[in-house]
Scaffold this motif. Structure first.
Motif, mmCIF file in Angstrom:
data_model
loop_
_atom_site.group_PDB
_atom_site.id
_atom_site.type_symbol
_atom_site.label_atom_id
_atom_site.label_comp_id
_atom_site.label_asym_id
_atom_site.label_seq_id
_atom_site.Cartn_x
_atom_site.Cartn_y
_atom_site.Cartn_z
ATOM 1 N N TYR A 106 -6.201 3.330 -12.103
ATOM 2 C CA TYR A 106 -5.997 1.969 -12.565
ATOM 3 C C TYR A 106 -4.510 1.630 -12.681
ATOM 4 O O TYR A 106 -4.024 0.681 -12.066
ATOM 5 C CB TYR A 106 -6.688 1.780 -13.916
ATOM 6 N N VAL A 107 -3.799 2.441 -13.463
ATOM 7 C CA VAL A 107 -2.417 2.108 -13.813
ATOM 8 C C VAL A 107 -1.502 2.080 -12.588
ATOM 9 O O VAL A 107 -0.773 1.105 -12.369
ATOM 10 C CB VAL A 107 -1.881 3.124 -14.845
ATOM 11 N N THR A 108 -1.554 3.133 -11.775
ATOM 12 C CA THR A 108 -0.640 3.243 -10.645
ATOM 13 C C THR A 108 -0.803 2.101 -9.636
ATOM 14 O O THR A 108 0.189 1.459 -9.280
ATOM 15 C CB THR A 108 -0.813 4.613 -9.961
ATOM 16 N N PRO A 109 -2.035 1.809 -9.170
ATOM 17 C CA PRO A 109 -2.167 0.683 -8.238
ATOM 18 C C PRO A 109 -1.790 -0.645 -8.884
ATOM 19 O O PRO A 109 -1.192 -1.500 -8.230
ATOM 20 C CB PRO A 109 -3.662 0.682 -7.875
ATOM 21 N N ALA A 110 -2.110 -0.807 -10.179
ATOM 22 C CA ALA A 110 -1.815 -2.081 -10.833
ATOM 23 C C ALA A 110 -0.314 -2.327 -10.889
ATOM 24 O O ALA A 110 0.152 -3.450 -10.677
ATOM 25 C CB ALA A 110 -2.418 -2.107 -12.238
ATOM 26 N N ILE A 111 0.471 -1.271 -11.167
ATOM 27 C CA ILE A 111 1.919 -1.461 -11.303
ATOM 28 C C ILE A 111 2.624 -1.409 -9.952
ATOM 29 O O ILE A 111 3.439 -2.270 -9.627
ATOM 30 C CB ILE A 111 2.509 -0.420 -12.272
ATOM 31 N N LEU A 112 2.294 -0.425 -9.130
ATOM 32 C CA LEU A 112 3.001 -0.282 -7.854
ATOM 33 C C LEU A 112 2.430 -1.206 -6.777
ATOM 34 O O LEU A 112 3.089 -1.492 -5.788
ATOM 35 C CB LEU A 112 2.964 1.177 -7.390
ATOM 36 N N GLY A 113 1.191 -1.661 -6.979
ATOM 37 C CA GLY A 113 0.616 -2.619 -6.036
ATOM 38 C C GLY A 113 1.057 -4.040 -6.361
ATOM 39 O O GLY A 113 0.946 -4.936 -5.521
ATOM 40 N N GLY A 114 1.514 -4.243 -7.590
ATOM 41 C CA GLY A 114 2.047 -5.538 -8.001
ATOM 42 C C GLY A 114 1.092 -6.691 -7.774
ATOM 43 O O GLY A 114 1.517 -7.794 -7.462
ATOM 44 N N GLY A 115 -0.219 -6.470 -7.908
ATOM 45 C CA GLY A 115 -1.179 -7.556 -7.762
ATOM 46 C C GLY A 115 -1.562 -7.819 -6.309
ATOM 47 O O GLY A 115 -2.473 -8.582 -6.033
ATOM 48 N N ARG A 116 -0.843 -7.180 -5.367
ATOM 49 C CA ARG A 116 -1.152 -7.443 -3.951
ATOM 50 C C ARG A 116 -2.120 -6.422 -3.386
ATOM 51 O O ARG A 116 -2.807 -6.696 -2.410
ATOM 52 C CB ARG A 116 0.123 -7.413 -3.120
ATOM 53 N N VAL A 117 -2.104 -5.214 -3.970
ATOM 54 C CA VAL A 117 -3.050 -4.192 -3.533
ATOM 55 C C VAL A 117 -4.029 -3.998 -4.680
ATOM 56 O O VAL A 117 -3.709 -3.354 -5.670
ATOM 57 C CB VAL A 117 -2.342 -2.861 -3.232
ATOM 58 N N VAL A 118 -5.208 -4.607 -4.584
ATOM 59 C CA VAL A 118 -6.154 -4.527 -5.695
ATOM 60 C C VAL A 118 -7.219 -3.484 -5.369
ATOM 61 O O VAL A 118 -7.960 -3.627 -4.407
ATOM 62 C CB VAL A 118 -6.801 -5.889 -5.977
ATOM 63 N N MET A 119 -7.251 -2.435 -6.191
ATOM 64 C CA MET A 119 -8.260 -1.400 -6.011
ATOM 65 C C MET A 119 -9.385 -1.608 -7.025
ATOM 66 O O MET A 119 -9.298 -2.448 -7.912
ATOM 67 C CB MET A 119 -7.629 -0.016 -6.115
ATOM 68 N N GLU A 179 0.818 -1.212 0.000
ATOM 69 C CA GLU A 179 0.000 0.000 0.000
ATOM 70 C C GLU A 179 0.853 1.264 0.000
ATOM 71 O O GLU A 179 0.474 2.272 -0.587
ATOM 72 C CB GLU A 179 -0.943 -0.032 1.204
ATOM 73 N N LEU A 180 2.010 1.196 0.653
ATOM 74 C CA LEU A 180 2.880 2.372 0.693
ATOM 75 C C LEU A 180 3.253 2.818 -0.721
ATOM 76 O O LEU A 180 3.154 4.001 -1.061
ATOM 77 C CB LEU A 180 4.141 2.055 1.510
ATOM 78 N N GLY A 181 3.665 1.850 -1.559
ATOM 79 C CA GLY A 181 4.048 2.167 -2.931
ATOM 80 C C GLY A 181 2.896 2.787 -3.702
ATOM 81 O O GLY A 181 3.075 3.772 -4.430
ATOM 82 N N VAL A 182 1.695 2.216 -3.543
ATOM 83 C CA VAL A 182 0.522 2.740 -4.247
ATOM 84 C C VAL A 182 0.231 4.170 -3.799
ATOM 85 O O VAL A 182 -0.037 5.052 -4.617
ATOM 86 C CB VAL A 182 -0.711 1.839 -3.992
#
Lengths: 275, 266
Positions: A213-226, A141-144
């Protein structure tokens, strides 16, 4: 004689109406289970399904944190732009505008390079002996939050700056003349005067955050799904069209409600940047 | 606001820390793209253009560049033509109809990208537009349209409505008045709108992810796959190219509007 001017707007209205609004209506119909049946089960699932509820909670929590951080940092930059003179204003405006226009994908990539396990920041930190093991800065979540705050600060800065330039200086001077210390004059007079802009900027930032969409998908790496990524996975991987449609409608209606809220406060034409 | 010197220094310092945070991604991408190895790292010693060379020599990246560029040009042309006339119509119509048209034209900008993508995806498949050049162009034109309507409307707001009335009273048709009288006067707004439309299409990723796979493979799309599979510095080089074109576009608009403002009126 308005007919010729109706022809002027016709191509645009036809394009958006047929290729955009109509498909949207179809998506809405799908969310109710049409054309096979009609029911609200996909909307019920949003409330009852534990998976969807926890995803929505993550989304709301991250967007709220992001909005608050962006507002505070944006307020600071806007304040400096408004009150530190012409040179500062021009320089700050330029440097806030540049990232504003840069590809969201390119920026997400840059944060990935910086924050990865063996990324630049961790190499610098371990190299300097500040930390023993690399910190987990991304795929969480920090990265997102970092990526989203970075994207959203300019959206907070410009409405706040516009409001600050119209603040009546005499208000603050009056507060000072009756004995208020500078900080007190700022918190009790200046901030309340700019409160409508803080609210407007906050809602604007919140709207953009909800649809990310893009930022959480890349920086969340599949672990933080918004929300947006959940919708996309529902369709592209699990083919649950109706569920994705229902979630899209909820997202859409939230955005429309928020836009309406701001539009009532500052007017639709100003919101769209027209006039 | 009268601020003490100490307060000014502190505020300036804090504001510049935030601005540095904003600029940080730009600062790292270029050096990483210029590094000499096949890893995502800062240059160790010498700089090299090999990752930019890969963009030109690798047929895949090359094709993506062409796809992105031609799609952006076509989407820009459609958005610009439709958007400019839409703004002109709204300007002359006024009242309730204009408000409704404006709301319709603005929806693609207000909607969350993923909702737009989902709505289009299904219909694009039905209409055989899925994964086709024309399909991506139409989608991008729709998304870019509101930006053209906005910039052109802003120019029109500054224009004297009597200009058009004068042309009409001398016998010009609405069409003729628009082309010969209005367009030259709102050129700045149209050009800004065109540049923004180009940039919107050039950077677009979410809708593109849904409505295309490999037959049409835009730069952002290939970059997206590159990031998710394995990160190599070629992707950073693409990011630099994406950013450079955007900065160029915004610079054109800024210089253009500045020149216009500097020119004496009369």
């Amino acid at each position: 004689m308005t007919r010729p001017y109706l022809l002027f707007v016709l191509p645009a209205v036809a394009l958006v109406g047929l290729m955009f609004l109509l498909p949207l209506g179809w998506l809405a119909a799908l969310s109710f289970g049409l054309p096979e049946s009609f029911g609200l089960e996909h909307y019920e699932a949003i409330v009852t399904s534990p998976g969807i509820r926890s995803m929505l909670w993550t989304t709301l929590r991250l967007v709220t944190i992001t909005t608050l951080v962006s507002l505070v940092l944006g307020y600071l930059v806007a304040f400096a732009m408004a009150h530190l003179g012409e040179t500062q204003r021009l320089m700050l405006t330029l440097f806030v505008l540049v990232p504003f226009w840069l590809s969201v994908l390119a920026r997400a990539l840059a944060w990935l390079i910086l924050l990865r396990h063996n990324g630049l920041l961790n190499e610098a930190l371990t190299g300097a002996g500040l930390v023993e093991r690399p910190l987990q800065l991304v795929r969480n979540e920090l990265g997102v939050i970092i990526g989203m705050v970075h994207f959203l600060i300019p959206y907070a800065v410009f409405p706040l700056f516009a409001a600050m330039t119209t603040v009546d200086r005499r208000l603050v001077m009056a507060a000072r003349s009756v004995g208020a210390r500078p900080w007190r004059a700022f918190t009790d007079v200046y901030v309340p005067v700019t409160l409508p802009a803080i609210f407007g900027a906050g809602v604007l930032v919140f709207i953009f955050g909800l649809g990310f969409y893009v930022t959480p998908a890349i920086l969340g790496g599949g672990r933080v799904v918004m929300l947006s990524e959940y919708i996309s996975v529902s369709v592209l991987q699990t083919l649950r069209w109706a569920q994705a449609g229902a979630l899209s409608m909820v997202l859409l209606l939230s955005v429309i409600a928020l836009v309406w809220l701001v539009a009532r406060a500052i007017g639709f034409r100003r919101l769209a940047g027209v006039g | 606001m009268d601020l003490s010197d100490r307060a000014r220094r502190r505020i300036a310092l804090a504001a510049w820390v935030v601005v540095l945070f904003l600029l940080l991604p730009g600062f790292v991408t270029l050096p990483v793209a210029l590094n000499d190895s096949r890893f995502m790292q800062l240059p160790q010693g010498s700089l090299s253009l090999r990752h930019f060379e890969a963009l030109l020599t690798d047929s895949g990246w090359h094709q993506s560049f062409l796809d992105s560029f031609t799609i952006a040009l076509a989407a820009m042309a459609i958005a610009c033509a439709f958007g400019t006339f839409c703004a002109l119509g709204v300007w002359r119509l006024g009242g309730r109809i204009a408000a409704v048209v404006l709301v319709i034209a603005m929806t693609p900008m207000i909607l969350p990208p993923v909702v737009s993508a989902l709505a289009m995806y299904r219909v694009w498949v039905q209409l055989d537009l899925y994964d086709s050049w024309a399909g991506v162009v139409i989608a991008h034109a729709i998304i870019a349209l509101p930006y053209v309507v906005t910039t052109v409307s802003t120019s029109l707001a500054l224009l004297d409505a009597r200009l058009e009335q004068a042309a009409r009273s001398l016998g010009a048709t609405p069409w003729r008045a628009a082309i010969d009288v209005l367009l030259p006067n709102i050129r700045g707004g149209v050009i800004s709108g065109a540049v923004f439309a180009f940039i919107i299409s050039w950077d677009e990723i979410v809708v593109t992810l849904f409505i295309s796979t490999r037959a049409v493979y835009t730069l952002p799309r290939r970059m997206w796959d590159g990031i998710r599979e394995n990160v190599d510095p070629t992707v950073a080089a693409v990011a630099v190219v994406l950013m450079a074109i955007t900065i160029l576009g915004v610079a054109i608009v800024m210089i253009h509007s500045r020149l216009r403002r500097a020119r004496p009126k009369g």
